[in-house]
Design a protein around this motif. Structure first.
Motif, short mmCIF file in Angstrom:
data_model
loop_
_atom_site.label_atom_id
_atom_site.label_comp_id
_atom_site.label_asym_id
_atom_site.label_seq_id
_atom_site.Cartn_x
_atom_site.Cartn_y
_atom_site.Cartn_z
N PHE A 181 -5.56 20.24 3.12
CA PHE A 181 -5.60 20.07 1.68
C PHE A 181 -5.83 18.62 1.25
N LYS A 182 -5.04 17.69 1.77
CA LYS A 182 -5.15 16.29 1.32
C LYS A 182 -6.54 15.74 1.59
N GLU A 183 -7.05 16.00 2.77
CA GLU A 183 -8.39 15.51 3.12
C GLU A 183 -9.43 16.10 2.20
N ASN A 184 -9.34 17.39 1.95
CA ASN A 184 -10.31 18.06 1.07
C ASN A 184 -10.22 17.54 -0.37
N LEU A 185 -8.98 17.30 -0.83
CA LEU A 185 -8.81 16.80 -2.19
C LEU A 185 -9.44 15.42 -2.35
N LYS A 186 -9.20 14.56 -1.39
CA LYS A 186 -9.75 13.20 -1.46
C LYS A 186 -11.28 13.22 -1.48
N ARG A 187 -11.86 14.06 -0.66
CA ARG A 187 -13.32 14.11 -0.59
C ARG A 187 -13.93 14.74 -1.85
N GLU A 188 -13.15 15.56 -2.54
CA GLU A 188 -13.63 16.15 -3.78
C GLU A 188 -13.42 15.20 -4.97
N ILE A 189 -12.23 14.61 -5.05
CA ILE A 189 -11.89 13.81 -6.23
C ILE A 189 -12.72 12.54 -6.31
N ILE A 190 -13.17 12.03 -5.18
CA ILE A 190 -13.93 10.77 -5.17
C ILE A 190 -15.31 10.94 -5.79
N LYS A 191 -15.72 12.19 -5.99
CA LYS A 191 -17.01 12.45 -6.64
C LYS A 191 -16.95 12.16 -8.13
N PHE A 192 -15.75 12.07 -8.68
CA PHE A 192 -15.57 11.92 -10.13
C PHE A 192 -15.29 10.45 -10.47
N GLN A 193 -15.79 10.02 -11.61
CA GLN A 193 -15.59 8.64 -12.04
C GLN A 193 -14.11 8.33 -12.22
N GLY A 194 -13.72 7.15 -11.77
CA GLY A 194 -12.36 6.69 -12.00
C GLY A 194 -11.37 7.00 -10.90
N PHE A 195 -11.82 7.62 -9.81
CA PHE A 195 -10.91 7.95 -8.72
C PHE A 195 -11.31 7.19 -7.46
N TYR A 196 -10.38 6.45 -6.91
CA TYR A 196 -10.60 5.59 -5.75
C TYR A 196 -9.77 6.10 -4.58
N VAL A 197 -10.44 6.35 -3.46
CA VAL A 197 -9.78 6.79 -2.24
C VAL A 197 -9.90 5.63 -1.24
N PRO A 198 -8.87 4.83 -1.06
CA PRO A 198 -8.99 3.61 -0.26
C PRO A 198 -9.46 3.83 1.17
N GLU A 199 -9.07 4.96 1.79
CA GLU A 199 -9.43 5.15 3.19
C GLU A 199 -10.92 5.43 3.39
N ALA A 200 -11.65 5.63 2.30
CA ALA A 200 -13.10 5.84 2.43
C ALA A 200 -13.84 4.51 2.57
N TYR A 201 -13.09 3.40 2.55
CA TYR A 201 -13.69 2.07 2.60
C TYR A 201 -12.93 1.18 3.59
N ARG A 202 -13.61 0.14 4.01
CA ARG A 202 -12.97 -0.84 4.90
C ARG A 202 -13.39 -2.24 4.50
N GLU A 203 -12.44 -3.14 4.47
CA GLU A 203 -12.77 -4.53 4.20
C GLU A 203 -13.35 -5.18 5.45
N ILE A 204 -14.29 -6.11 5.25
CA ILE A 204 -14.94 -6.82 6.35
C ILE A 204 -14.53 -8.29 6.29
N TYR A 205 -14.12 -8.85 7.43
CA TYR A 205 -13.70 -10.24 7.51
C TYR A 205 -14.57 -10.98 8.52
N ASP A 206 -14.76 -12.28 8.29
CA ASP A 206 -15.51 -13.06 9.26
C ASP A 206 -14.57 -13.60 10.34
N SER A 207 -15.09 -14.39 11.24
CA SER A 207 -14.31 -14.86 12.39
C SER A 207 -13.13 -15.75 11.98
N SER A 208 -13.22 -16.32 10.79
CA SER A 208 -12.11 -17.17 10.32
C SER A 208 -11.06 -16.37 9.55
N GLY A 209 -11.31 -15.07 9.36
CA GLY A 209 -10.37 -14.23 8.64
C GLY A 209 -10.65 -14.12 7.16
#
Length: 552
Positions: A181-209
């Protein structure tokens, strides 16, 4: 546990407007404010969300707050954190919805989940755990410090987001196995404006952090999340659901007259991320005023700059109505309202800076003449206390600007003959403002300025000075601009860690100056009226104005 239950029952007995509903067959939501009851119950947004959830027949929404310090120890003996209305443990709810308004409350989220017996890291929770969601102003300024905690974050205002959230929750729940359920809900809700699912993204850092960008991990996911806002405030009035003597506004019924601010102070978050400014119509406000509870003692009109409401005087002629505000502007609209301000014991005005020079740089837009004119007029009323707000550590501030705080207070003393208090806060750079790139002044410099102001104003008769605890201002400054790695700092703070290395890191990060080319953790949020390049141009204009005043 009896002691805790008795405390909750005592608070509930003082409330008028509490909503109690049966749980059977409904989606069970616990709305949580990460501060003590007296603070949380005073938040109009929190009360509005409580009502909006409960307006649905298929939802029951209850409340919980950060327990008082002595009660936290009681909970740690083994009792899980419970809701107010039904006294059920938080882990028995389907959804835990956090209201996030102030950066310094963020460590308390970790503490709340700990005593609720719920893992605070998302990856450590399984399908049996409640779904954790968050909303509030921090969610559409910079939610990244809590990206490792929440399943779904609402980017925008509740009036437009709660209905589609619950509708999608129900639809996906009916079509999913419990484990999916949770996985399905996140993948559905992110299609709508205003809903952010953090695990669908990853921050990128350089060698200095250093953070240099973001990577999208899921297919068909937007790179940016558009903030959603309520376009018609008249049809979606925000007003008190619960009245109690225990809140900051004791037994006062609050109504939001305006959202956003028409002024463009360069340091101010509210004037930017609540753009465009929206006003409730005079008819909508009068209609609401005609339906207030009969036992209400008084009514407070809420707005960031209430004197900008064109029909304010007409509203103030309504019986029971008073002004409630953070501060007033020393301008013509305030002068026009002087007769109504005289009902109040305390009036607050925010010059922000002591000098005309610095007020111009921060684009405050009020003059010393205006301020003294208002103070003089107030001296002829029954107002007993005039409160002034100042900031130190503002961008391009000079020693003379700080010295001018004392001089301005003395001039006000010369025209207002009752009690004067001044509150000194420390500038904190906020996302989506022209000063978001500017670092805080060093801790040592700030503490020296505070000492000087206290010493210089000591001899002013009938005057008292208050100021923030500097280290907590630096915590706010760090968290306001932090990335996902801040969760490690929050974990340490939630355990009460106080070592020097931790606070030195916080202060160092808060003082960092950023550049236009630098990726900012909140760059993924898209505000309709805010462009990064336009903010930078405004920042450059402030630099130019500072340079010009330094060379004239």
């Amino acid at each position: 546990m009896r002691k805790i239950l008795d405390k909750i029952d005592t608070l509930l007995k003082k409330e008028k407007g509490t909503i109690k509903k049966e749980h059977g067959g409904k989606i069970k939501v616990c709305l949580i404010y990460p501060n003590i009851y007296q603070v949380g119950i005073s938040n109009l947004g929190f009360q509005t969300v409580y009502r909006l959830f409960n307006n649905r027949k298929d939802v029951v929404c209850e409340r919980s707050f950060l327990p008082a310090k002595d009660d936290i120890e009681e909970y740690r003996k083994g009792f899980p954190l419970i809701s107010f209305e039904s006294k059920k443990p938080l882990y028995e709810f389907d959804i835990l919805a956090f209201s996030l308004c102030f950066e310094n409350d963020l460590p308390e989220i970790i503490r709340i989940l700990e005593i609720a017996k719920i893992p605070h890291r998302r990856r450590e929770r399984d399908f049996n755990s409640p779904l954790l969601i968050a909303g509030g102003v921090l969610c559409f300024s910079n939610p990244e410090p809590l990206a490792e905690v929440f399943d779904i974050i609402l980017i925008g205002e509740a009036e437009e987001l709660l209905e589609p959230f619950i509708d999608n929750y129900k639809k996906v729940k009916e079509a999913s196995y419990e484990e999916d359920f949770k996985e399905n809900l996140k993948r559905e809700i992110i299609k709508f404006q205003g809903f952010y699912v953090p695990e669908a993204y990853r921050e990128i850092y350089d060698s200095s952090g250093k953070i240099v960008g973001r990577e999208v991990l899921w297919l068909n996911v937007p790179e940016k999340i558009k903030r959603v806002y309520c376009k018609n405030l008249s049809e979606n009035l925000s007003f008190s659901q619960i009245i109690t003597s225990e809140g900051v506004f004791s037994n006062k019924y609050l109504i939001e007259a305006m959202r956003g601010c028409p002024f463009s102070c360069r340091f101010c978050l509210v004037g930017k991320i609540y753009s465009p400014t929206r006003k409730a119509s005079i008819d909508a406000l009068k209609s609401r005023l005609s339906n207030i509870p009969s036992e209400t003692c008084s009514v407070g009109l809420i707005a960031p700059s209430i004197t900008a409401y064109r029909e304010l005087v007409e509203l103030l002629e309504t019986p029971l109505v008073e002004l409630s505000f953070t501060s007033l502007r020393a301008d013509r609209a305030t002068l026009d309202s002087i007769d109504y301000l005289s009902r109040m014991k305390t009036v607050t005005i925010a010059p922000e800076a002591g000098s005309e020079r610095l007020r111009k740089i921060i684009k405050k837009g009020i003059s010393e003449k205006d301020l003294l004119n208002v103070a003089s007029r107030l001296s002829n009323t029954e107002v007993q206390n005039l409160k002034l707000y100042f900031m130190i550590g503002l961008p391009f501030e000079k020693d003379e600007d700080v010295e001018d705080i004392k001089k301005l207070i003395e001039k006000v003393r010369g025209v207002f003959f009752r009690r004067i208090t001044a509150s000194i806060s420390i500038f904190v750079p906020k996302p989506f403002t022209p000063f978001q790139w500017h670092g805080m002044e060093t801790y040592e410099a700030i503490t020296e300025k505070l000492k000087k102001i206290k010493k210089d104003t000591l001899q002013i008769k009938g005057f008292r000075l208050f100021h923030e605890v500097p280290k907590y201002s630096y915590l706010q400054g760090y968290l306001a601009r932090a990335d996902r790695r801040a969760v490690e700092i929050l974990e340490r703070l939630s355990k009460g860690e106080k070592n020097g290395e931790l606070w030195e890191k916080i202060k160092k990060e808060a003082c960092q100056i950023k550049s236009l080319s630098q990726f900012l953790p909140w760059d993924f949020i898209e505000h309709e009226d805010i462009k990064k390049e336009a903010l930078w141009d405004e920042y450059e204009r402030a630099k130019t104005e500072a340079f010009q005043t330094d060379n004239t």
